[in-house]
Scaffold this motif. Sequence first.
Motif: not given
Length: 349
Positions: A120, A118, A122
């Motif tokens: 983001d 991902d 994470q």
Amino acid sequence: MTAQPTPPSEPVEPPGPLEPSRPADADPAPGVAVVVVVPAFRVAEQIEAVLDGVPAWVRAVLVVDDASPDDLAARVERRGEERVELLRHERNQGVGGAVVTGFRRALELGADVVVKMDGDGQMDPAYLPALLEPLLAGEADLAKGNRYRDREALRDMPAERLVGNTGLTFLLKLASGHWDMFDPTNGYLALRVHVLRLLDLDRLPRDYFFESGLLIELGVLRARVRDVAIPARYGSEPSSLSVGGTLVGFPGRLVAGLCRRVARRYFLFDFTAVSAFLALGLPLFLFGVVFGAVHWIRSIRTGEVASTGTVMVAALPIILGFQLLLQALVVDIAERPSAPLSPPLRRDA
Ligand SMILES: Nc1nc2c(ncn2[C@@H]2O[C@H](COP(=O)(O)OP(=O)(O)OP(=O)(O)O)[C@@H](O)[C@H]2O)c(=O)[nH]1
Ligand SMILES: [Mg+2]
């Protein structure tokens, strides 16, 4: 004969914080083309750090800008990194839609393994070698992260997500047949392209059901899935995942996935003991429940006590039917995929 003193059992160390199994910059599989797909939406703040973290041995990084309202595309282009390709959606298609676009491009590029990471931040790239290991060792077709092995990091996970995930895990084990896996919505995954080619990409869900839908489709193919312990990493990144929407939208699709898997596995492509247990158990159980419910409502309305015979005609099919359904479940668990569909990956010495 004197009893052998049992050696004092090693004190079981509670699992400490997980550490990556090997340095991420050491190429775990020279000669294997690994392509990373990064679905990106509202992650302009995080995307550069994510791209910085992708190890040098990754052949290509496909950033899929899912019509993001921020300037993530400009930031990616400004880097001018040769192995980074920016794919742009005119219209927002959702995380699943973004990943499928990346998968299609990875197929064109001739990848051996495609990874979803991902945008983001994470998903810790330091765990990429560990994530790939089951695929490189020829033990699995798909490897995915499991956040539940690291209690330290788990403390950061929002409570409602923890509960929601646990419940969802059982339903998805049932729907997909991957009875060994946990944390199904963990989006950090690596997939053999050999199996990606067998998938109908148009069937993969475009929204947050993507990971679940992928696991169900892999279950229908009887591909092998392995979990890798990777701690959750939550920072200040925004989330657009609504827990309510998940709890409402997912169960129906899981039941549909279960029916599809069972129909194909036990009635269309094969007929096993499980097929017999289901073909007998389900009608018996449903008949008992409906017959019982109808007579129960009638006896409440009329105040007449139902005869023993009536009760037996309801109870017996319920008990027998339930037993047969349990048997089907036990055998389905025992017959979970035990070997990968993909042939071993060639690795340069
Ligand atoms: N929310 C959202 N994310 C998208 C979309 N398209 C691509 N993505 C990306 O898909 C990835 C997963 O989305 P997240 O919102 O982080 O979902 P999540 O990780 O399950 O939820 P959190 O743990 O709350 O972050 C992120 O990298 C997003 O940038 C989209 O339409 N909506
Ligand atoms: Mg996220």
